[in-house]
Motif scaffolding. Sequence first.
Motif, PDB file in Angstrom:
ATOM      1  N   ASP A  19       5.326  -3.186  18.912  1.00 40.92           N
ATOM      2  CA  ASP A  19       4.903  -3.303  17.725  1.00 40.92           C
ATOM      3  C   ASP A  19       4.841  -1.781  17.144  1.00 40.92           C
ATOM      4  OD1 ASP A  19       3.393  -4.198  15.659  1.00 40.92           O
ATOM      5  OD2 ASP A  19       1.559  -4.143  16.820  1.00 40.92           O
ATOM      6  N   ASP A  21       2.357  -0.999  14.029  1.00 39.53           N
ATOM      7  CA  ASP A  21       0.998  -0.770  13.437  1.00 39.53           C
ATOM      8  C   ASP A  21      -0.256  -0.997  14.608  1.00 39.53           C
ATOM      9  OD1 ASP A  21       1.177   0.319  10.605  1.00 39.53           O
ATOM     10  OD2 ASP A  21       2.039  -1.577  10.207  1.00 39.53           O
ATOM     11  N   GLY A  22      -0.872   0.039  14.858  1.00 37.52           N
ATOM     12  CA  GLY A  22      -1.787  -0.137  15.949  1.00 37.52           C
ATOM     13  C   GLY A  22      -1.134   0.111  17.334  1.00 37.52           C
ATOM     14  N   ASN A 121      -0.905  -5.002  19.831  1.00 38.40           N
ATOM     15  CA  ASN A 121      -2.276  -4.701  19.449  1.00 38.40           C
ATOM     16  C   ASN A 121      -2.721  -6.190  18.856  1.00 38.40           C
ATOM     17  OD1 ASN A 121      -1.616  -4.129  16.881  1.00 38.40           O
ATOM     18  ND2 ASN A 121      -3.336  -3.569  16.397  1.00 38.40           N
ATOM     19  N   ASP A 122      -2.308  -6.748  18.111  1.00 39.13           N
ATOM     20  CA  ASP A 122      -3.106  -7.804  17.432  1.00 39.13           C
ATOM     21  C   ASP A 122      -2.401  -9.245  17.663  1.00 39.13           C
ATOM     22  OD1 ASP A 122      -5.029  -8.591  15.569  1.00 39.13           O
ATOM     23  OD2 ASP A 122      -4.417  -7.149  13.930  1.00 39.13           O
ATOM     24  N   ASP A 125       1.279 -10.417  18.096  1.00 40.35           N
ATOM     25  CA  ASP A 125       1.853 -10.041  19.214  1.00 40.35           C
ATOM     26  C   ASP A 125       1.554 -10.960  20.284  1.00 40.35           C
ATOM     27  OD1 ASP A 125       2.979  -7.671  17.945  1.00 40.35           O
ATOM     28  OD2 ASP A 125       0.889  -7.128  17.924  1.00 40.35           O
TER      29      ASP A 125
END
Length: 193
Positions: A19, A21-22, A121-122, A125
């Motif tokens: 991923d 972002d994050g 991270n979120d 995912d």
Amino acid sequence: MKTNIPWPQLEAIHTIAFDFDGVFTDNKVYVSETGMEHVRCDRADGLAIDLLRSYKRVRALDFQMIILSKEKNPVVAARARKLGIRCVSGKDHKLNWLKTFFESTRPHDIAPFTGLIYLGNDLNDLPAIECAGFSVVPADAHPLLRSAASVVLNTLGGCGFVREFVERLLRLGQMNREELYELIHNSGDRHQS
Ligand SMILES: [Mg+2]
């Protein structure tokens, strides 16, 4: 967290999907008055990707790396280009994309997700985290991801998370100086990924 899952051997891995972002960023975005977006990445992660690619070359391994992002912003593609990693952006359903991708690229693999390492991270995912043979999340991932992942790292997204992942995956701390220097000296060349 799934317990007692050992870190995989890279020989058994065909895909590492990140991923963005994050993972490569701290999940923050700077927005200018014109709507231009900027993110902050960690150069330590850039060197980690170089080391991973160098390891692949030195050991003649065959895994591929992909950045798989929901974001359509060109900053994702720009960072991926700098890192020398294929970028697939604007994907809302990452697990579906991976399924289709594996069906076309690994048609005879009856369990393609076994050879996948997924980093996210979120919540978007979570399906991929739960399907991947090995999944890795940063210390500040959503609690549900921290529960579902194979391992939760000590670092935060965008703050050396990818670096910690690569160093642990390659067992960098157990390398002798000769092995380490070989990786470092081969890490400048980005023509393969
Ligand atoms: Mg994310």
